[in-house]
Enzyme design. Structure first.
Site, PDB file in Angstrom:
ATOM      1  N   CYS A 339      11.010  -8.773 -12.337  1.00 61.57           N
ATOM      2  CA  CYS A 339      11.930  -8.277 -11.310  1.00 61.57           C
ATOM      3  C   CYS A 339      13.247  -9.046 -11.219  1.00 61.57           C
ATOM      4  O   CYS A 339      14.304  -8.405 -11.081  1.00 61.57           O
ATOM      5  CB  CYS A 339      11.239  -8.169  -9.955  1.00 61.57           C
ATOM      6  SG  CYS A 339      10.115  -9.473  -9.515  1.00 61.57           S
ATOM      7  N   ARG A 368       1.719 -16.225 -17.388  1.00 63.55           N
ATOM      8  CA  ARG A 368       1.200 -16.967 -16.233  1.00 63.55           C
ATOM      9  C   ARG A 368       0.156 -17.963 -16.730  1.00 63.55           C
ATOM     10  O   ARG A 368      -0.628 -17.649 -17.639  1.00 63.55           O
ATOM     11  CB  ARG A 368       0.526 -16.019 -15.229  1.00 63.55           C
ATOM     12  CG  ARG A 368       1.356 -14.795 -14.849  1.00 63.55           C
ATOM     13  CD  ARG A 368       2.207 -14.990 -13.628  1.00 63.55           C
ATOM     14  NE  ARG A 368       3.014 -13.795 -13.387  1.00 63.55           N
ATOM     15  CZ  ARG A 368       2.584 -12.732 -12.720  1.00 63.55           C
ATOM     16  NH1 ARG A 368       1.359 -12.726 -12.216  1.00 63.55           N
ATOM     17  NH2 ARG A 368       3.390 -11.701 -12.545  1.00 63.55           N
ATOM     18  N   GLN A 386       3.570  -5.827 -18.402  1.00 62.02           N
ATOM     19  CA  GLN A 386       3.513  -4.986 -17.214  1.00 62.02           C
ATOM     20  C   GLN A 386       4.344  -3.718 -17.416  1.00 62.02           C
ATOM     21  O   GLN A 386       5.406  -3.764 -18.039  1.00 62.02           O
ATOM     22  CB  GLN A 386       4.064  -5.742 -16.000  1.00 62.02           C
ATOM     23  CG  GLN A 386       3.215  -6.937 -15.582  1.00 62.02           C
ATOM     24  CD  GLN A 386       3.835  -7.666 -14.406  1.00 62.02           C
ATOM     25  OE1 GLN A 386       5.005  -8.004 -14.428  1.00 62.02           O
ATOM     26  NE2 GLN A 386       3.039  -7.912 -13.372  1.00 62.02           N
ATOM     27  N   ASP A 388       6.458  -2.297 -15.601  1.00 61.19           N
ATOM     28  CA  ASP A 388       7.221  -2.607 -14.405  1.00 61.19           C
ATOM     29  C   ASP A 388       8.368  -1.625 -14.193  1.00 61.19           C
ATOM     30  O   ASP A 388       9.001  -1.187 -15.159  1.00 61.19           O
ATOM     31  CB  ASP A 388       7.825  -4.008 -14.542  1.00 61.19           C
ATOM     32  CG  ASP A 388       7.312  -4.955 -13.480  1.00 61.19           C
ATOM     33  OD1 ASP A 388       6.830  -4.466 -12.458  1.00 61.19           O
ATOM     34  OD2 ASP A 388       7.404  -6.171 -13.688  1.00 61.19           O
ATOM     35  N   HIS A 390      11.662  -0.990 -11.070  1.00 63.67           N
ATOM     36  CA  HIS A 390      12.260  -1.344  -9.788  1.00 63.67           C
ATOM     37  C   HIS A 390      13.255  -0.265  -9.414  1.00 63.67           C
ATOM     38  O   HIS A 390      14.110   0.108 -10.214  1.00 63.67           O
ATOM     39  CB  HIS A 390      12.920  -2.717  -9.865  1.00 63.67           C
ATOM     40  CG  HIS A 390      11.933  -3.801 -10.149  1.00 63.67           C
ATOM     41  ND1 HIS A 390      11.608  -4.188 -11.434  1.00 63.67           N
ATOM     42  CD2 HIS A 390      11.140  -4.528  -9.321  1.00 63.67           C
ATOM     43  CE1 HIS A 390      10.663  -5.123 -11.380  1.00 63.67           C
ATOM     44  NE2 HIS A 390      10.367  -5.340 -10.115  1.00 63.67           N
ATOM     45  N   LYS A 472       2.759  -3.797   0.595  1.00 62.69           N
ATOM     46  CA  LYS A 472       2.569  -2.950  -0.586  1.00 62.69           C
ATOM     47  C   LYS A 472       1.452  -1.940  -0.351  1.00 62.69           C
ATOM     48  O   LYS A 472       0.631  -2.087   0.553  1.00 62.69           O
ATOM     49  CB  LYS A 472       2.270  -3.802  -1.816  1.00 62.69           C
ATOM     50  CG  LYS A 472       1.082  -4.734  -1.662  1.00 62.69           C
ATOM     51  CD  LYS A 472       0.855  -5.587  -2.900  1.00 62.69           C
ATOM     52  CE  LYS A 472      -0.314  -6.533  -2.694  1.00 62.69           C
ATOM     53  NZ  LYS A 472      -0.833  -7.112  -3.930  1.00 62.69           N
ATOM     54  N   HIS A 518       9.150  -1.996  -5.819  1.00 63.91           N
ATOM     55  CA  HIS A 518       8.520  -2.498  -7.048  1.00 63.91           C
ATOM     56  C   HIS A 518       7.311  -1.610  -7.327  1.00 63.91           C
ATOM     57  O   HIS A 518       6.527  -1.352  -6.415  1.00 63.91           O
ATOM     58  CB  HIS A 518       8.022  -3.938  -6.871  1.00 63.91           C
ATOM     59  CG  HIS A 518       9.059  -4.920  -6.436  1.00 63.91           C
ATOM     60  ND1 HIS A 518       9.425  -6.001  -7.203  1.00 63.91           N
ATOM     61  CD2 HIS A 518       9.802  -5.007  -5.292  1.00 63.91           C
ATOM     62  CE1 HIS A 518      10.337  -6.718  -6.557  1.00 63.91           C
ATOM     63  NE2 HIS A 518      10.580  -6.135  -5.391  1.00 63.91           N
TER      64      HIS A 518
END
Length: 651
Positions: A339, A368, A386, A388, A390, A472, A518
C-alpha cells in the site's frame, strides 16, 4: 413499573419484556424446557455471558446451544479448565499459563517443571477429564481484589498468573472454580461439567510465555471436546479426510511447489504445475479487474525504510519484518506491504475529482518474518504475493465502491464453490493498537455497517480485529469439508490519506482528502493455493487444472492420431499431453488418475478410423466415446463456464 423490566430482542426480531435481574437460564426456560436443558450460555449484545448472569438492561439476546459458535466457544472454554483440573490432580506441581478456546477446541500452556510430559501421558489425562466431568462440578464465579488475586498465585508460586494479574485493573478481576480447581478467568463457562462427554487431546507443542523467545518454553496441550461421542467420531473422520487433503502432501505429489533449505524456510519455489495454476488464477482475477475499471501497477521488492516509517508499518510491525539493510549510507528493507508504494503512485500527479475513483491493482510480492515454528507449507510463509488493490475515492463514492468490492469478492469465492461468512472487524478500546483520529474510525465503522445492511449481508461484528489504520470487512470461507479460512478483506482507511498528504482537486477548485479502500480477495496467492488444493483435494476444475487432458494410445501405432488430436486441443488453448509410451493402457490410466488429470482420451484403431476419442473422467471412469469436435466443444463450454468438478458439485 417499567423500570423493573428489561426488553430483550431475540434473533428473529421479536421483543419480550422480563423482570430486571432475570437470568439467561430463566429466559431459556420461559421459551421451552428443552431449550433450557440444552442451553450453554447467552450472548447479550456482543458479549457471551454465563447462563446464571442476571440481565439488568435492555439488549439483544441469543440463547447459545452446541449448534452455535458462541455455544461452542463456551463449551471449549470450560473444557480448557477441565483439562487444567485433570493436570492439577495428576501433576500437583504444574503451573498454568493461559488456556483459551480456539476455533476448533482449546489449548492450555503449562509449566511441568522437572516433570516430563509427552504423548505417553495423553490417554491418562483424557480419562481423568472424563472422570472429573462426571462429577457434575458447577462453574462458580467470584470477584476478587487485585491484591487477593496476587496473594493467591504468589502462594502457589505461579509467576505466569502473577504476570497476567499485574496488567489487570482492580475491581475487574474474577476467579472461576469447578471442583478443586480455581483459575483466573473472566468467563464465560458452562453451568457445570456434566455436558462434556467426549474428549480428545490432539497435539502437544512448545510455546514461549507471551510469545517471547527469551521466556521459558511451556508445554501447550491442544484438545477438543463434544457433548456426544458420535460428534467426536465424526470430527476424527474429518481430521482423517483433512490429512488426505493436506496441501503439503498433495503439493509435492502434484508438482505444485517445493521448499529448499538452500533457498531458505518459508520461501516456496513454484514448480511448473504450480506456476500454471497460479498464473491461471491471476489471469482470472486480472480479467475481472479490467472489466471493473482497475489499472495494474508494478512496484519494487525493497524501498527506503522512511516510506514505511511514514505509513506506520515500521516500527509498528517491526517484529514481523526483516531487518533493514544499508545501501549507499541509507536504510532499505524488504517490502512488507504494497500500500505505501501505491500511495506514492497516486500522489505522482495532481488528481481531479473527475478522475476518481482511481483503482490501482498489483500482484505484489511482500516479505514478513515469521518464526520458524509458525511456518507451514504454503499457508504460512515468509515471502508471498498479494492480489492487492487500493481504491482512492471521494467520500460520496465510498459506499458504492465498497459494494463493488464486495460483489467482486463474493463472485471470486462462488466460482470455487466456497460459501462465505462475513465479519465486520472493528477496533477496541486499546488506542495504542490503532492510528488516526477516533472520529474517522467511528465514521468508517458506521459506513461499512451501513453497506452490509443495505446489501442485506449476514454478518457478525468482532471488536479488536481491525487493522491499525481502519476497520474492515473480512470474508471467511468454508471449504469442502467445512473448515473455515479467513481470506479476502475490504478495509476503509481515513488514516493513510492524512499521513501521505493525499489530495484531489474538487469541483470547488479546492484540495480535498480521498478515502482509501484496501482490498485483496485471494489474500495471498500462496495461502489461497494451499486452501484451494485442500478444498478440491487436488481435483481441480478443468479451467484451473495444470494439465487438463492426457491422450493415451492403445499402442504406438496410434501416436500420429494422438498427436493430431493433441494439436487440435492445443490450438483451442488447452493444456494437453500425449502418453504414447510402450506400456499397457491400464497402467497409463492409473498414472493419469494418480496425477488427478481431469480427462483421459484413449485412442486406438476404432477411434482413429471414426475420428473419435474414448473419454474417461477422473474419479468417474468411462463416460463414452465422442466425435473429436463434439468433445472439444464440450470441454470448451466447461472451461468457459468455469464449471466445478462433478464430485464437487454434489457437495
Amino acid at each position: 413499573m417499567s423500570e423493573d423490566l428489561v426488553t430483550l430482542t431475540f434473533p428473529d426480531g421479536a421483543e419480550k419484556k422480563y423482570p430486571k435481574g432475570i437470568t439467561g437460564y430463566e429466559v431459556a426456560e420461559s421459551i421451552s424446557k428443552g431449550l433450557a436443558r440444552n442451553a450453554l450460555s447467552i450472548t447479550l449484545g456482543d458479549e457471551i455471558k454465563d447462563l446464571n448472569q442476571p440481565i439488568e438492561r435492555d439488549d439483544s439476546i441469543n440463547i447459545n446451544t452446541w449448534d452455535t459458535e458462541d455455544g461452542q466457544y463456551t463449551f471449549w472454554h470450560s473444557s480448557a479448565h477441565l483439562l487444567a483440573e485433570a493436570i492439577q490432580e495428576l501433576y500437583p506441581e504444574a503451573k498454568f499459563g493461559i488456556g483459551p478456546p480456539i476455533e476448533s477446541g482449546f489449548y492450555y500452556d503449562i509449566d511441568f517443571g522437572d516433570e516430563s510430559f509427552g504423548q505417553d501421558q495423553i490417554e491418562k489425562v483424557e480419562k481423568k477429564m472424563i472422570e472429573l466431568a462426571r462429577n457434575k462440578s458447577e462453574f462458580s464465579k467470584r470477584n476478587v481484589s487485585k491484591q487477593e488475586a496476587l496473594d493467591f498465585y504468589k502462594k502457589k508460586n505461579n509467576e505466569y498468573k502473577v504476570d497476567l494479574i499485574e496488567d489487570l485493573e482492580d475491581g475487574n478481576i474474577t476467579f472461576y472454580q469447578q471442583g478443586d480447581f480455581v483459575d483466573l478467568c473472566r468467563g464465560p463457562h458452562l453451568p457445570d461439567t456434566s455436558s462434556i462427554k467426549a474428549v480428545k487431546l490432539t497435539k502437544l507443542a512448545g510455546a514461549y510465555w507471551r510469545g517471547d523467545s527469551d521466556s521459558k518454553q511451556l508445554t501447550r496441550i491442544y484438545g477438543i471436546t463434544f457433548p456426544k461421542q458420535k460428534l467426536l467420531d465424526e470430527y476424527l473422520e474429518r481430521v482423517e479426510e483433512a490429512q488426505k487433503r493436506d496441501h503439503k502432501k498433495l503439493g509435492k505429489e502434484l508438482g505444485i511447489y517445493m521448499m529448499d533449505s538452500m533457498v531458505g524456510p518459508g520461501l516456496p519455489l513454484w514448480l511448473p504445475n504450480g506456476t500454471v495454476l497460479r498464473r491461471t488464477l491471476e489471469s482470472f482475477l486480472r480479467q475481472e479487474q479490467i472489466k471493473r475499471g482497475y489499472q495494474e501497477v508494478i512496484t519494487p521488492h525493497i524501498a527506503n525504510v522512511d516510506l514505511y516509517r511514514k505509513s506506520g508499518h515500521y516500527p509498528y510491525y517491526k517484529d514481523s519484518q526483516f531487518n533493514p539493510m544499508e545501501v549507499d549510507d541509507d536504510e532499505y528493507m524488504l517490502k512488507p506491504m504494497n500500500c505505501p508504494h501505491h500511495h506514492q503512485i497516486y500522489s505522482n500527479e495532481l488528481r481531479s475529482y473527475r478522475e476518481l475513483p482511481v483503482r490501482l491493482a498489483e500482484f505484489g510480492t511482500v516479505y514478513r518474518y515469521e518464526q520458524s515454528g509458525e511456518l507451514n507449507g504454503m499457508s504460512r510463509v515468509r515471502g508471498f504475493t498479494q492480489d492487492d488493490a487500493h481504491i482512492y475515492c471521494m467520500h460520496d463514492q465510498l459506499k458504492d465502491e465498497i459494494k463493488h468490492v464486495i460483489n467482486l469478492t463474493q463472485y471470486v469465492f462462488s466460482t470455487f464453490g466456497m460459501p462465505v461468512d462475513i465479519r465486520l472487524s472493528y477496533r477496541d478500546d486499546n488506542d495504542e493498537k490503532y492510528g488516526g483520529d477516533s472520529e474517522y474510525w467511528d465514521r468508517a465503522q458506521k459506513e461499512i455497517k451501513e453497506v452490509a445492511d443495505e446489501m442485506d449481508l449476514d454478518y457478525k461484528i468482532a471488536e479488536g480485529e481491525a487493522s491499525f489504520y481502519g476497520p474492515k470487512i473480512d470474508f471467511i470461507i468454508r471449504d469442502a469439508i467445512g473448515r473455515k479460512w479467513q481470506l479476502g478483506t475490504v478495509q476503509v482507511d481515513y488514516v493513510m490519506p492524512e499521513r501521505f498528504d493525499l489530495t484531489y482537486v474538487g469541483s470547488d477548485n479546492e484540495k480535498h482528502r480521498p478515502v482509501i479502500i484496501h482490498r485483496a480477495p485471494f489474500g495471498s496467492m500462496e495461502r489461497f493455493v494451499s486452501i484451494l488444493i485442500e478444498h478440491f483435494a487436488g481435483d481441480f476444475p478443468l479451467w484451473l487444472a495444470p494439465q487438463q487432458i492426457e491422450i493415451l494410445t492403445i499402442s504406438e501405432d496410434y501416436t500420429e492420431y494422438a498427436n493430431q488430436c493433441a494439436e487440435k486441443f492445443k490450438d483451442a488453448g488447452f493444456r494437453v499431453k500425449v502418453n504414447a509410451e510402450a506400456e499397457k493402457v491400464g497402467a497409463k490410466i492409473r498414472d493419469a488418475e494418480t496425477s488427478k488429470i481431469p480427462y483421459m482420451l484413449i485412442v486406438g484403431s476404432q477411434e482413429q478410423q471414426d475420428g473419435t476419442v474414448s473419454v474417461r473422467r477422473h474419479k468417474m471412469g468411462d463416460i463414452g466415446t465422442f466425435p473429436l469436435d463434439e468433445f472439444l466443444d464440450k470441454v470448451k463450454e466447461e472451461v468457459d463456464t468455469r464449471a466445478l468438478p462433478p464430485a464437487h458439485e454434489t457437495k
